[in-house]
Motif scaffolding. Structure first.
Motif, mmCIF file in Angstrom:
data_model
loop_
_atom_site.group_PDB
_atom_site.id
_atom_site.type_symbol
_atom_site.label_atom_id
_atom_site.label_comp_id
_atom_site.label_asym_id
_atom_site.label_seq_id
_atom_site.Cartn_x
_atom_site.Cartn_y
_atom_site.Cartn_z
ATOM 1 N N ASP A 78 0.819 -1.212 0.000
ATOM 2 C CA ASP A 78 0.000 0.000 0.000
ATOM 3 C C ASP A 78 0.855 1.266 0.000
ATOM 4 O O ASP A 78 0.339 2.357 -0.245
ATOM 5 C CB ASP A 78 -0.924 0.019 1.222
ATOM 6 C CG ASP A 78 -1.953 -1.097 1.186
ATOM 7 O OD1 ASP A 78 -2.323 -1.526 0.078
ATOM 8 O OD2 ASP A 78 -2.381 -1.551 2.262
ATOM 9 N N CYS A 79 2.127 1.115 0.307
ATOM 10 C CA CYS A 79 3.044 2.257 0.378
ATOM 11 C C CYS A 79 3.949 2.338 -0.841
ATOM 12 O O CYS A 79 4.967 3.037 -0.831
ATOM 13 C CB CYS A 79 3.884 2.170 1.655
ATOM 14 S SG CYS A 79 2.908 2.102 3.169
ATOM 15 N N VAL A 80 3.593 1.612 -1.890
ATOM 16 C CA VAL A 80 4.387 1.560 -3.114
ATOM 17 C C VAL A 80 3.655 2.285 -4.245
ATOM 18 O O VAL A 80 2.434 2.161 -4.378
ATOM 19 C CB VAL A 80 4.667 0.097 -3.516
ATOM 20 C CG1 VAL A 80 5.302 0.023 -4.898
ATOM 21 C CG2 VAL A 80 5.569 -0.579 -2.483
ATOM 22 N N TYR A 81 4.420 3.017 -5.059
ATOM 23 C CA TYR A 81 3.847 3.792 -6.163
ATOM 24 C C TYR A 81 4.551 3.439 -7.470
ATOM 25 O O TYR A 81 5.757 3.149 -7.490
ATOM 26 C CB TYR A 81 4.020 5.298 -5.911
ATOM 27 C CG TYR A 81 3.311 5.794 -4.681
ATOM 28 C CD1 TYR A 81 2.044 6.359 -4.762
ATOM 29 C CD2 TYR A 81 3.915 5.691 -3.426
ATOM 30 C CE1 TYR A 81 1.390 6.820 -3.622
ATOM 31 C CE2 TYR A 81 3.265 6.140 -2.285
ATOM 32 C CZ TYR A 81 2.003 6.705 -2.391
ATOM 33 O OH TYR A 81 1.362 7.144 -1.265
ATOM 34 N N GLU A 82 3.781 3.520 -8.556
ATOM 35 C CA GLU A 82 4.381 3.421 -9.884
ATOM 36 C C GLU A 82 5.160 4.698 -10.172
ATOM 37 O O GLU A 82 4.743 5.789 -9.774
ATOM 38 C CB GLU A 82 3.311 3.259 -10.957
ATOM 39 C CG GLU A 82 2.626 1.918 -10.987
ATOM 40 C CD GLU A 82 1.686 1.801 -12.172
ATOM 41 O OE1 GLU A 82 2.189 1.643 -13.311
ATOM 42 O OE2 GLU A 82 0.461 1.889 -11.957
ATOM 43 N N THR A 83 6.264 4.575 -10.869
ATOM 44 C CA THR A 83 6.964 5.749 -11.387
ATOM 45 C C THR A 83 6.585 5.921 -12.857
ATOM 46 O O THR A 83 5.843 5.113 -13.420
ATOM 47 C CB THR A 83 8.491 5.601 -11.264
ATOM 48 O OG1 THR A 83 8.945 4.627 -12.222
ATOM 49 C CG2 THR A 83 8.889 5.172 -9.853
ATOM 50 N N LEU A 90 8.324 2.505 -6.552
ATOM 51 C CA LEU A 90 9.046 3.179 -5.473
ATOM 52 C C LEU A 90 8.247 3.153 -4.180
ATOM 53 O O LEU A 90 7.053 3.468 -4.176
ATOM 54 C CB LEU A 90 9.310 4.637 -5.867
ATOM 55 C CG LEU A 90 9.899 5.554 -4.788
ATOM 56 C CD1 LEU A 90 11.348 5.184 -4.493
ATOM 57 C CD2 LEU A 90 9.800 7.028 -5.221
ATOM 58 N N MET A 91 8.908 2.780 -3.074
ATOM 59 C CA MET A 91 8.396 3.071 -1.740
ATOM 60 C C MET A 91 9.179 4.299 -1.272
ATOM 61 O O MET A 91 10.361 4.199 -0.935
ATOM 62 C CB MET A 91 8.598 1.923 -0.754
ATOM 63 C CG MET A 91 8.051 2.242 0.641
ATOM 64 S SD MET A 91 8.398 0.968 1.893
ATOM 65 C CE MET A 91 7.256 -0.315 1.406
ATOM 66 N N PRO A 92 8.555 5.476 -1.285
ATOM 67 C CA PRO A 92 9.307 6.706 -1.038
ATOM 68 C C PRO A 92 9.683 6.906 0.423
ATOM 69 O O PRO A 92 9.073 6.327 1.327
ATOM 70 C CB PRO A 92 8.337 7.803 -1.501
ATOM 71 C CG PRO A 92 6.984 7.195 -1.329
ATOM 72 C CD PRO A 92 7.146 5.732 -1.612
ATOM 73 N N SER A 93 10.664 7.738 0.620
ATOM 74 C CA SER A 93 11.102 8.115 1.960
ATOM 75 C C SER A 93 10.160 9.167 2.542
ATOM 76 O O SER A 93 9.217 9.627 1.898
ATOM 77 C CB SER A 93 12.518 8.671 1.890
ATOM 78 O OG SER A 93 12.969 9.091 3.152
#
Length: 264
Positions: A78-83, A90-93
């Motif tokens: 749930d904390c992952v996004y497509e680039t 990406l799982m962002p900082s």
């Protein structure tokens, strides 16, 4: 394959190598995830720009919900996004990583990333973890969670001293927490072929029988341009010398990862 890119010394190219290895992996067709555990968020900014700071779910969100005693737990996914790049996620900082670190450590949440990655690797073929330039809760979590370690080395005497201390730390973590962790190799970064010191330092590493990748990465202003434009080099300048070196390094990682999988 879950790889952590780590060195306690800053300025050795950790973020550049993490992002470009992940980008090349995705460019080659592998579904690839980059996890950014550095509170500075340099990898996140490199891949998606300043907008990563506005994303509600991120690496801090993942760890924060591990502190909650009640309520529905989120999946790491749930904390992952497509680039914008095909196959690259990406799982962002987040700056909140600094706020919650002490509580995570005091409540012994050091294995939560390992557990999450066991689920994520069912979906992603390659996972890269960018870490802070310090041996803290997040870098330890990454070393405990990963299959292999890649160490950037920038060819100065201070870096060599830090490297030897890091290897002792890695061995301790391997013995206590992650017997499957192996040192995949040392990446010689910002190499200047015309200078004598870099060659002497690399020869010293090889004399100590340390695994140094054959492909060295040259110094180039193209890397700075790549980061400023938020375009990994394989997309910005695919034929550039440094890009080709990075592709060769990626292929070396793939080869060593395949050998490690066969041994397992």
């Amino acid at each position: 394959m879950k790889r952590v890119i780590f060195n306690q010394k800053g300025g050795v190219g950790k973020t550049s190598i993490s992002c470009n290895m992940a980008a090349i992996s995705a460019w080659k067709g592998f579904k690839t995830l980059l996890i950014d555990l550095d509170i500075q968020g340099n990898s996140s900014e490199y891949l998606v720009g300043e907008q990563f700071r506005d994303l509600d779910d991120n690496a801090a969100s993942f760890f924060k919900q591990k502190l909650a005693l009640f309520g529905k737990s989120k999946d790491a996914g749930d904390c992952v996004y497509e680039t914008e790049f095909d196959n690259l996620y990406l799982m962002p900082s987040s700056p909140e990583l600094a706020v919650i670190e002490r509580e995570l450590e005091s409540r012994h949440k050091i294995y939560k990333l390992r557990d999450a990655l066991r689920e994520l690797e069912k979906e992603y073929e390659h996972i890269y973890i960018d870490t802070p330039p310090a041996l803290n809760f997040y870098s330890r979590s990454a070393l405990i969670a990963a299959d292999s370690l890649v160490i950037p080395f920038d060819c100065d005497s201070f870096s060599q001293g830090a490297l030897m201390g890091l290897l002792e730390t890695v061995e301790e973590i391997r013995e206590d927490h992650n017997p499957g962790l192996h040192l995949e190799g040392i990446v010689v970064n910002q190499f200047q072929a015309q200078a004598s010191l870099p060659a002497q330092l690399v020869d010293s590493l090889r004399a100590n029988e340390l695994p140094v990748f054959e492909q060295y990465l040259s110094s180039s202003v193209k890397m700075k341009e790549s980061r400023n434009r938020q375009l990994p080099l394989v997309h910005l300048a695919p034929s550039h010398k440094l890009t080709q070196q990075l592709i060769a390094l990626h292929d070396s990682l793939s080869d060593s990862g395949s050998k490690a999988a066969r041994r397992a």
